[in-house]
Design a protein around this motif. Structure first.
Motif, PDB file in Angstrom:
ATOM      1  N   LYS A  80      -7.692   0.988  -6.276  1.00 26.78           N
ATOM      2  CA  LYS A  80      -8.735   0.463  -5.397  1.00 26.78           C
ATOM      3  C   LYS A  80     -10.026   0.210  -6.150  1.00 26.78           C
ATOM      4  N   LYS A  95       1.814   4.521   1.238  1.00 26.93           N
ATOM      5  CA  LYS A  95       0.470   4.213   0.765  1.00 26.93           C
ATOM      6  C   LYS A  95      -0.401   3.908   1.972  1.00 26.93           C
ATOM      7  N   LEU A  96      -1.501   4.640   2.051  1.00 27.23           N
ATOM      8  CA  LEU A  96      -2.369   4.522   3.215  1.00 27.23           C
ATOM      9  C   LEU A  96      -3.161   3.220   3.151  1.00 27.23           C
ATOM     10  N   GLN A  97      -2.946   2.374   4.141  1.00 30.36           N
ATOM     11  CA  GLN A  97      -3.648   1.089   4.157  1.00 30.36           C
ATOM     12  C   GLN A  97      -4.747   1.041   5.196  1.00 30.36           C
ATOM     13  N   GLN A 138      -8.098  -1.935   4.615  1.00 38.30           N
ATOM     14  CA  GLN A 138      -8.764  -0.769   4.026  1.00 38.30           C
ATOM     15  C   GLN A 138     -10.272  -0.851   4.214  1.00 38.30           C
ATOM     16  N   ILE A 170      -0.559  13.184  -2.026  1.00 32.94           N
ATOM     17  CA  ILE A 170       0.602  13.526  -2.848  1.00 32.94           C
ATOM     18  C   ILE A 170       0.137  13.688  -4.292  1.00 32.94           C
ATOM     19  N   GLU A 217     -14.819   6.512  -3.314  1.00 36.14           N
ATOM     20  CA  GLU A 217     -15.125   6.037  -1.965  1.00 36.14           C
ATOM     21  C   GLU A 217     -16.629   5.887  -1.773  1.00 36.14           C
ATOM     22  N   PHE A 240     -10.630   9.121   1.455  1.00 41.35           N
ATOM     23  CA  PHE A 240     -10.449   9.190   0.007  1.00 41.35           C
ATOM     24  C   PHE A 240      -9.072   8.671  -0.400  1.00 41.35           C
ATOM     25  N   HIS A 241      -8.150   8.791   0.501  1.00 40.97           N
ATOM     26  CA  HIS A 241      -6.791   8.450   0.100  1.00 40.97           C
ATOM     27  C   HIS A 241      -6.345   7.077   0.563  1.00 40.97           C
ATOM     28  N   LEU A 242      -7.298   6.287   0.993  1.00 40.77           N
ATOM     29  CA  LEU A 242      -6.973   4.888   1.248  1.00 40.77           C
ATOM     30  C   LEU A 242      -6.421   4.294  -0.046  1.00 40.77           C
ATOM     31  N   ASP A 243      -5.396   3.519   0.099  1.00 41.67           N
ATOM     32  CA  ASP A 243      -4.770   2.861  -1.057  1.00 41.67           C
ATOM     33  C   ASP A 243      -4.096   3.867  -1.993  1.00 41.67           C
ATOM     34  N   GLU A 244      -3.884   5.072  -1.483  1.00 45.39           N
ATOM     35  CA  GLU A 244      -3.177   6.089  -2.256  1.00 45.39           C
ATOM     36  C   GLU A 244      -1.976   6.549  -1.439  1.00 45.39           C
TER      37      GLU A 244
END
Lengths: 100, 80, 788
Positions: C548, B32-34, A83, B80, C493, B13-17
């Motif tokens: 995160k 989940k976006l890694q 990430q 989502i 972010e 924004f949706h990293l880890d989401e």
């Protein structure tokens, strides 16, 4: 280059590559290049009954553009690191693309 | 803070989401976006793939713990 | 042998054996089957033999060449010659040029003599001999190829750059047709492959021998030629010599090292011939040349005949021909586009290509793999972490705290530390039991003394942030900001980006500006407190609902000063019930009395990150600050609800146990102590009669010894620690069932079940951590007074 870097860490690990023609090839990732072309060893077709073409093939080269998915073990991925690496602006920095 | 928003920021924004990705070949994948890059190559964890067949009521579902999705198959990415 | 790798023997060979000659010629012409060419004569205007005779270019060309300007000279000459009619430019040019050159170097005449002899004898070779020769030739076979191009290079000179570099990569000039080079062995004789008429400078003065203007090396061959014009040996010698000369002089344009002759020279005859010139031109002999001679010599000993090297040309087996043709084709293919780009172009392209894969910062480009390697060293090349020279990875690791281990380890660490703190507090408390007793009994009045005022004072002192919050609240009444999920993710972010910027700055600088990072947190931007509608909650608090954000907390707090951390903690205390882990983290809100899985995950994340960060932060806080935090917590939240959540209870435990530890240090003033006790009373009041509710009720959540309820017992121990005897009695009363429940569960574990024995121990340890505070100890059967 992020995923080139990423796949480098998967070398010698077992992955399953699903191609755009639905063929699924399981094997040990031996090498990868910047186009994400892949070289697999000890391959087997996980849906081999559907696609018997590769039954006698043990090692192969996959052109990156034919890949749909690459499945891998979650243990071989460092999510936090990935990430952070994705966030690094550098991947999108046009300056780094050209030094001419 | 962030001054100009670019399309890829939305992905960031949706990293880890969890995100839903629509793919070529009547497929969707949720996970989940890694990681991602500018080609929309992505790595998803805890992912679930849905393959829609001709008859729309017939949906094949596959689970995968960690998957790399090549960007050239991606049609859209949605939170989502 | 001629200069330029041209073998004057060719035409004569043709004379002797037309077929053979034609064969090679054909190769040169890529499939033109001259053997069956009925129009051969027409093409050449006459028989090959005649060409030779009539085509005494030495004389004829003298006039022709002399008459015309260099570039045009060759064609002109060709057309002048007898060969010219009906002949294509190329065809005409090649042989003509050949003659021309020979003439130029004065080797013309001897050629004629030599050719018949050589070609005559060549054919007799056996297969072995050929092989032997081939092997001998091979090393030198390469040079010839190069050499073949060299004439071209020469012609290119006017167009291109200095000759030495271009030697053989230069394509023929547009006008000059270049027959593909013949096989090395053969080409010596091949007139066909001869370069087109010299367009370039050096050959300009085609006036045969009297060419003093030629660059230095040339005069010598010329001399050689003129000295012994009649001897074939001479001719052969002439070429190599020239070659040698040129190579010695190297940079001069006519650098046509005719190594191709070496094979030919290898023949005994050639060798013999060489010796004569040697005498004359010893100083010109090149070492390399000699070596080659010798090499070939050895092979030649097998064959009695002279000029063994030549025969291969005539007795070329199909394979050899094929091979030669292939080689030739390859060369011509290579040649086809060579020289299209000048060095500048190539440089540009190279740089362009490199730029695709090379960046200014290779480590950053390969960030993932570089860092990954350090974090997850492979078993086979285990290297100590410290010895890595990857500074980025190191810096990253130091900053990110990545090395604290896997998630689970980290959770354990956090839990252990909590336990340690509680145990420490308990120990400290045990060390002053009498004092406590004494204080309790003797100073009952004092304890309740001075309640009420001080905490408020403290609050004002410690929580500037809270003040600002209050001020903010007033503003917010007019203009309420609400945040969408996307806004929050954007802010989050943004925080991460700033954090990463700061982290990368620390690699380069010592002084780092963290103000942007602080601003990005938006702690002060929008005040809120528990119970506000979710979208209006302070964005920092909302961020804490995302995994995160929790993950970066440890990294984040490294760059915050004490003041900022205190502000953040204050904000959190006033917003506890806005945190998802608390808002949705209580079993009491669920019909099935179970916390849903996604929240449970989040709770785990909190235990691993937030709890640990908070515990570190609290270590830095002063006693009155802790009191202040507790007061804020009590004021803004429903404490009994908070206490039914795991995180809420942990936060309480953290604050209480820290306070107890500070008290244990004995440096706390009486006023502070009284503030503390009034604060404690307030807390206890809000918990009273609901203490048993802190135990999760669902059977599945009941601790079977796997440490699931550690945090509850830790809280009970801490709470009892700070309380007076009356408090302790109330607590015991409320949790009596749990105490006996634990004992029963401990007893249920069969002592023979070694694998689960630790669970029994865990259960009793938990229980005793609490009971010890009241001077009691329990085993699975009974509760006793603590001895000693």
């Amino acid at each position: 280059m992020l995923f080139f870097s990423f796949f480098k860490t998967l070398v010698d690990q077992e992955v399953t590559v699903e191609l755009k023609n639905d063929m699924e090839i399981k094997g040990t990732l031996k090498s990868v290049d910047q186009y994400l072309n892949l070289k697999l060893d000890n391959i087997s077709c996980t849906n081999g009954n559907k696609y018997p073409h590769l039954q006698s093939v043990k090692t192969l080269f996959i052109r990156g553009s034919t890949v749909r998915y690459v499945h891998m073990s979650p243990n071989s991925v460092d999510c936090t690191l990935l990430q952070d690496a994705s966030r690094r602006k550098l991947w999108f920095n046009p300056q780094s693309r050209m030094i001419v | 803070m962030s001054t100009k928003e670019e399309p890829l920021d939305l992905i960031r924004f949706h990293l880890d989401e969890f995100v839903l990705i629509k793919l070529r070949g009547a497929r969707e994948i949720k996970g989940k976006l890694q990681g991602y890059d500018s080609h929309c190559n992505m790595v998803l964890s805890e992912a679930e793939e849905y393959i829609y067949n001709d008859s729309n009521d017939d949906v094949e579902t596959k689970k995968t713990e960690m998957v790399f999705v090549r960007g050239d198959s991606v049609i859209l990415i949605s939170p989502i | 042998m001629s200069f330029f790798g041209f073998d004057p023997t060719a035409p004569p060979a043709g004379r002797n054996n037309n077929k053979k000659e034609v064969y090679e010629f054909q190769e040169t012409y890529e499939g033109l089957d001259e053997a069956d060419d009925a129009f051969n004569d027409e093409t050449f205007g006459t028989s090959t033999g005649e060409i030779r005779k009539d085509f005494d270019f030495g004389a004829g060309a003298g006039a022709g060449a002399g008459a015309s300007a260099p570039p045009a000279a060759a064609p002109a000459t060709a057309s002048t010659g007898s060969v010219s009619q009906g002949v294509s430019y190329a065809q005409a040019a090649a042989p003509t040029d050949d003659e021309f050159m020979q003439d130029l170097w004065g080797t013309n005449t001897p050629i004629k003599h030599e050719q018949p002899i050589a070609s005559g004898e060549r054919k007799i070779l056996s297969l072995e001999e050929i092989e032997a020769q081939l092997t001998a030739i091979d090393p030198s076979a390469q040079p010839p190829q190069q050499q073949q191009q060299q004439p071209q290079g020469q012609f290119m000179q006017p167009y291109m750059m200095p000759p030495p570099q271009f030697g053989y990569m230069m394509p023929p000039p547009p006008g000059a047709y270049m027959p593909p080079p013949p096989p090395p062995q053969a080409y010596g004789q091949m007139p066909g492959w001869m370069p087109p008429p010299p367009m370039g400078v050096p050959p300009q003065p085609p006036v045969g021998q009297p060419v003093p203007q030629q660059s230095q090396p040339q005069p010598i061959p010329n001399t050689a030629g003129s000295v012994q014009p009649a001897e074939e040996s001479q001719v052969q010698e002439g070429a190599p010599e020239t070659a040698v000369d040129n190579s010695v002089v190297s940079s001069s344009p006519p650098k046509k090292v005719d190594l191709s002759h070496f094979p030919v020279l290898g023949s005994k005859e050639a060798h013999d011939a060489h010796h004569q010139p040697h005498r004359q031109h010893q100083q010109q002999q090149q070492q390399q040349q000699q070596q080659q001679h010798q090499q070939q010599h050895q092979h030649n000993h097998i064959a009695p005949l002279q000029s063994q090297v030549h025969p291969p040309q005539h007795t070329l087996t199909p394979e050899e021909q094929e091979r030669a043709a292939r080689r030739q084709e390859k060369v011509s293919r290579i040649m086809k586009y060579s020289g299209i780009m000048n060095p500048k172009d190539k440089d540009f392209v190279t740089r362009f290509q490199l730029s695709q894969i090379v960046t200014e910062d290779p480590y950053n480009e390969d960030f993932y793999a570089q860092v990954y390697k350090v974090i997850h060293p492979k078993n086979d090349n285990v290297q100590p972490m410290g010895s890595t020279n990857n500074s980025i990875a190191q810096a990253y690791l130091e900053q990110s705290g990545h090395r604290l281990g896997g998630r689970y380890k980290r959770a354990d660490v956090a839990l252990q530390r909590m336990q340690q703190q509680v145990q420490k507090a308990v120990t400290v408390a045990k060390e002053r039991p009498k004092l406590t007793q004494y204080a309790k009994e003797g100073a009952l009045g004092k304890i309740s003394f001075g309640t009420g005022k001080k905490p408020r004072q403290q609050l004002e002192i410690i929580s500037k942030a809270a003040e600002r919050e209050r001020a903010g609240e007033v503003k917010q009444d007019k203009e309420i900001t609400s945040y969408s999920k996307k806004d929050i993710l954007n802010i989050l972010e943004g925080i991460i980006t700033e954090l990463m910027n700061v982290e990368s700055e620390t690699r380069a600088l010592h002084d780092i500006d963290t103000s942007k990072l602080w601003d990005s947190l938006k702690v002060l931007e929008h005040a809120s407190c528990s119970g506000d509608p979710e979208p209006e909650v302070n964005p920092f608090i909302q961020c804490l609902n995302y995994n995160k954000m929790l993950k970066i907390l440890p990294r984040l707090f490294k760059f915050l000063n004490r003041e900022q951390i205190l502000t953040i903690t204050t904000l959190i205390m006033s917003n506890l019930e806005n945190l998802a882990v608390i808002k949705h983290g209580s079993y009491t809100t669920y019909a099935n009395k179970r916390v849903p899985e996604n929240i449970a995950h989040l709770v785990d994340s909190y235990s691993m990150t937030f709890s640990k960060v908070l515990m570190n932060a609290v270590l830095d806080f002063k006693f009155n600050e802790i009191i202040g935090l507790l007061v804020i917590l009590i004021e803004h939240n429903n404490v009994s609800f908070v206490s039914t959540t795991k995180i809420g209870l942990s936060i309480l435990t953290t604050l209480l146990s820290r306070a107890e530890l500070i008290i244990g240090e004995g440096t706390i003033s009486a006023t502070d102590l009284s503030e503390w006790s009034s604060c404690y009373d307030e807390l206890f009041t809000s918990l009273e009669s609901r203490i048993a509710a802190i135990f999760p009720p669902h059977p599945e959540d009941v601790d079977d010894g796997s440490s699931r309820e550690n945090y509850v017992w830790q809280f009970l121990a801490t709470l009892s620690l700070g309380g007076k005897l009356s408090h302790q009695r109330i607590i015991v009363d409320e949790v009596r069932d749990e105490i006996f429940g634990v004992m029963a569960r401990a007893k249920d574990i069969d002592p023979a079940d070694v694998a689960n024995l630790y669970k029994k121990q865990n259960l009793l340890n938990n229980l005793n951590m609490y009971l010890v505070v009241m001077g009691l100890v329990a085993d699975e059967n009974e509760i006793k007074e603590l001895q000693s």
